[in-house]
Each structure stands twice: as structure tokens, then as C-alpha cells.
Design an enzyme around this catalytic site. Sequence first.
Site, PDB file in Angstrom:
ATOM      1  N   CYS A  60       5.595  -1.972   5.278  1.00  0.00           N
ATOM      2  CA  CYS A  60       4.236  -2.099   6.167  1.00  0.00           C
ATOM      3  C   CYS A  60       4.621  -1.927   8.282  1.00  0.00           C
ATOM      4  CB  CYS A  60       3.870  -3.014   6.022  1.00  0.00           C
ATOM      5  SG  CYS A  60       1.505  -2.656   7.037  1.00  0.00           S
ATOM      6  N   HIS A  72       1.923  -2.163   0.363  1.00  0.00           N
ATOM      7  CA  HIS A  72       2.982  -3.458   0.304  1.00  0.00           C
ATOM      8  C   HIS A  72       3.459  -3.370  -1.835  1.00  0.00           C
ATOM      9  CE1 HIS A  72       2.169  -5.615   3.782  1.00  0.00           C
ATOM     10  NE2 HIS A  72       1.631  -4.213   3.905  1.00  0.00           N
ATOM     11  N   GLU A 123       4.634  -5.912  -2.775  1.00  0.00           N
ATOM     12  CA  GLU A 123       4.626  -7.594  -3.204  1.00  0.00           C
ATOM     13  C   GLU A 123       3.642  -8.090  -4.299  1.00  0.00           C
ATOM     14  OE1 GLU A 123       5.311  -5.703  -0.128  1.00  0.00           O
ATOM     15  OE2 GLU A 123       4.229  -7.207   1.232  1.00  0.00           O
TER      16      GLU A 123
END
Length: 516
Positions: free
Chosen positions: A80, A167, A169
Site C-alpha cells: 500500500c 493488503h 495481511e
Amino acid sequence: MDTILILDFGSQTTQLIGRRIRDLGVHSSIVAGDTAIEDSLLRDVKGIILSGSPASVADSDAPVPDSRVYQCGVPLLGICYGLQRLVADHGGTVDATVAREYGRSRQHYRRQHPLFKGVPDGFVSWMSHGDSIRELPADATLIAESEHGLPGCISFAQTNSVGIQFHPEVTHCEYGDTILENFAVGICGARRQWTVQHYLELEGRRVRQQVGSDPVLLLISGGVDSTVAAALLLQVLDPQQVHLMYIDTGLMRHRESEEVERGLRDLGARHLYLINAEERFLSRLAGISDPEQKRAVIGDAFIEVQQQEVARHISGDYFLAQGTLYTDLIESGRGVGTKAKVIKSHHNVRSPLVEAKRAAGRIVEPLSGLYKDEVRRLGKLLGVAAHTVDRHPFPGPGLAVRILGEVNREKCDILRAVDDIYLSQLRSRGLYHQIWQAFSVLLPVRSTGVTGDARGYGYVAALRAVISRDGMTADVYPFPPQDLLEISALITNRVPEVGRVVYDVSSKPPATIEWE
Ligand code: XMP
């Protein structure tokens, strides 16, 4: 140990990146985004991740990494803001006028890249960005585009870097773990050397070196962290060196203090000081019904009792051990320096003893490299009872914030009885581990009921059960109705002071998990 270093630019999900990497079995370490990239820092580093950030690269005070990160030869992954940083630092342009993307967005490949090995075209990624890339730098290659036609992944040949706009994660991102694994293991070649057994060996050696033969004092709360810290100290040091103190505030749950004592003795504790301070806490709480005032009174009483009792039992140049976790370090700003937000400070008592020991450099924090789930695994390895290791969180002020309004001994006893039935029923019905936190609350109102032929006027108890990841947000646990009805009946049958039981159906937000 092979490590993936994470440069934190202040994203809320930096911790998650660290955890996901460790879940792969690869050690990860988080440092402030502007940390100097020196050889000593890079010793075991096989790859570097540049995190997201609430900042925009266009801001004049946007966080920047040390420029040596681009010359160190280690593979880089920008996430990001990290990608936008890579674009800006390689000579491209990023601005806020192109388009924004929030939430789900499919990614489509324009080129192949090892980051996406085993990840099908069109996978759902998770976006949260206000800025976008306007112009790619000269040496950049577009690898993937989002369904909205915005760059989703870009590689930079000269600096061995790759960046993604989404993202990986967060759990909503499909194949997020595969993408992180492709980076850490596939591209960086990091070996999976991270186990709690390995941590115990390294930390044991470090603690022995730090404290030598000096005594170590650890204050036990009865929770997972302090108990596992005690187990670790008792294992890696001579148990004669280890002094454990437990202050019973009278605000603990049914038989909790006895269980704590038994557990610590089973772990080999020799110097165990059990302080019964119920009277001292309850007398201070008399007449106080404001929740914040209760917390303040308990905090002050805690410090006072701690000072008196520590002075009575131990003196000289001892170390103070604490069950601080990796997340606590980072949240209190010590781990990553200036960028971290202070989130949990109001939950921790800032005692003069801790401050003085910290100033003297005599604090031992044997769990400070671990996340909570790793502490639980370490606890199991060290022989801490499963009952303790898997426990739901319990707040420092204990039952005082679960008895709405004024606290007294009688109400504590009633709530203890209710809570004991509730929690033991959850365990025996196999529901305890489906819930993140469950507890009961005693309301400051009475309501009419009938028992036999007589009208009664009993207390109202509320049951709470929530599902959460970290306590920051929470959903109501969808309680199986039959279990709820049976547990409620058991409570009103066995605790005569309680005439009515209600179930709390509020999520967080807007409610908090605790009632006060
Ligand atoms: P809330 O009620 O803020 O709770 O949604 C989030 C988590 O924090 C715990 N909590 C506390 N823990 N001291 C603590 O040590 C406190 O004063 C305190 N207040 C809330 C709560 O139990 C939940 O896990």
C-alpha cells in the site's frame, strides 16, 4: 535466525503483517519506518517489508525510509503506502486525484511474477487507499492491475523490489498468506526457523546473562502473560532467585487466588508471596460508583500495597520482571519509536516501582518478543495448566468494573457465584473456546420475581459473550438458545439473590465489551 524486517510507517495492520510472517514459521521483526539501515540491523535479514501508512507520500512530513534500504541488496516488498513509497522513491508520481479504492477488488495479471506463484488470476484483494499511482518510474514493470484499472502490483528491477497496492495481511484478501509466503520463503529464501522452543533457548540464555545471580521479582496477576513469564523464569533461572508476588484485591473470581497459588507451586515456585489485600481495596471503594473513579482508586491502592509489600519481602539490587508482550511494546511506542500510537496505556498501572527499575535498567521482559498466541504456545511448552493458558482476558480492576455502581463484599460474592456457574457451564458444554471473552455483570437494579408462592425482589445479572480478534471490535456470540436458557435457570436456582438473567446483545462499537 533468518528474519523478515518490517519498516513500520504507522499502518494499523503492521502488527498483522508481523504475525502472518511468523505464522509461516519465519521470524519477523518490526522497527520504525525511518530506522537507520545499518549492517548490524541487517545481520539476519533476508527481506524487508515497507508497511502501509495513514500518511500520503505527497505530505511534506510523509515518513521515509533510510535511502540505504534501496542499496542493501535485500529483496523489498512494499504494501500500500509501501508501494507508493517505492514508486515515489524510484522517480514515479503518486497523487490523490486519480482514484480511490476501498474494500474488495479483483487483481488481473499483466506479467508473471514469483510473488503470485499458485495464486489464480482474478483473486480478490483488499484495498484501502486514497492515493494512486499516476506515472510509473522508468525501470518499473506493471505486474497486476485491479478491476478498476489501477496498478495493483509493480516490480522494480534495479532495487530488487516489488510493491502491491492491496493488503495481503488482512483475512479478506484471498491468497494473502500465499503471497507473503512467496515473498518471505520463495523470493527472500528465508528459512522457517521460528519456533517457541527456539525462542525459549535464546531468551533463556539472554535472561541468564542479564540477571546473573541477582534476585528477580515478578508481580503475578493470575493472567496468561504473568503466569507464563513466571514459568519461563522458573525454568531458565535457579528457582531460588525467583520471587513471585500475587496481590489478591478481593475483586478476583471464584477460587481464582487458590488456583493461582496451586499453579505457581506446580511450576516450582519457592518464594511465593500471597498478599490478601481485600479489605484495603474494598474499604477504598466504599461509596464510589463512577467507573473511572473506581479504576483510579484501584490503581492507587495497587501501587500503595505493592510498595509496602515489596519493601517487606525483598530488598537490595533485584531485577523486576514483567510479562510485557511484543504488541504491548509496540503499542506503548517503545518498539517502533515515534510512529506508534499509545492505545493501551490506560489499562496498565504506571507504578513508581516499574518507573524506578526501568530508569535503573533493571527490568526483565522475557515475553517481549512474542505475540499473544505464541505466549500461549510457550506456556503449554513450559507446562502451564491448559486452563490458565487458554483463559479469556480479565481486566485489571477485576469484578469492580463488572459490578455496576458501588462495590461491596456481598455483591462481589454474588457475582462470583454467578460467574462461576456461567464459566464452568461454558467449559462443560464445549462453548468456552468458541468465545473470545465471556463474563457476567451485576446490575445495580432489583426486579420483581416469584419463588414458590412468594414474590421476590432479586438482583439482575447480565451475561456477556463476544467474539473478537483483539478486543478493539467485537461481535455478539450467537449463543445456542437452549444452552442460554439452561444456564440462566441454573443461575437463578443456585444463586438466590439473583432473580433475573439477561443476555447482552450489543456489539462493539457502539457498546464496549465491559459494561463500565
Ligand atoms: P472494552 O470494555 O474497552 O474492553 O471494550 C476491551 C478489552 O479490554 C479489557 N479491559 C480492561 N483491561 N484494565 C484492563 O486490564 C481495564 O481497566 C480494562 N477495561 C477493559 C476488557 O476486558 C476487554 O478484554
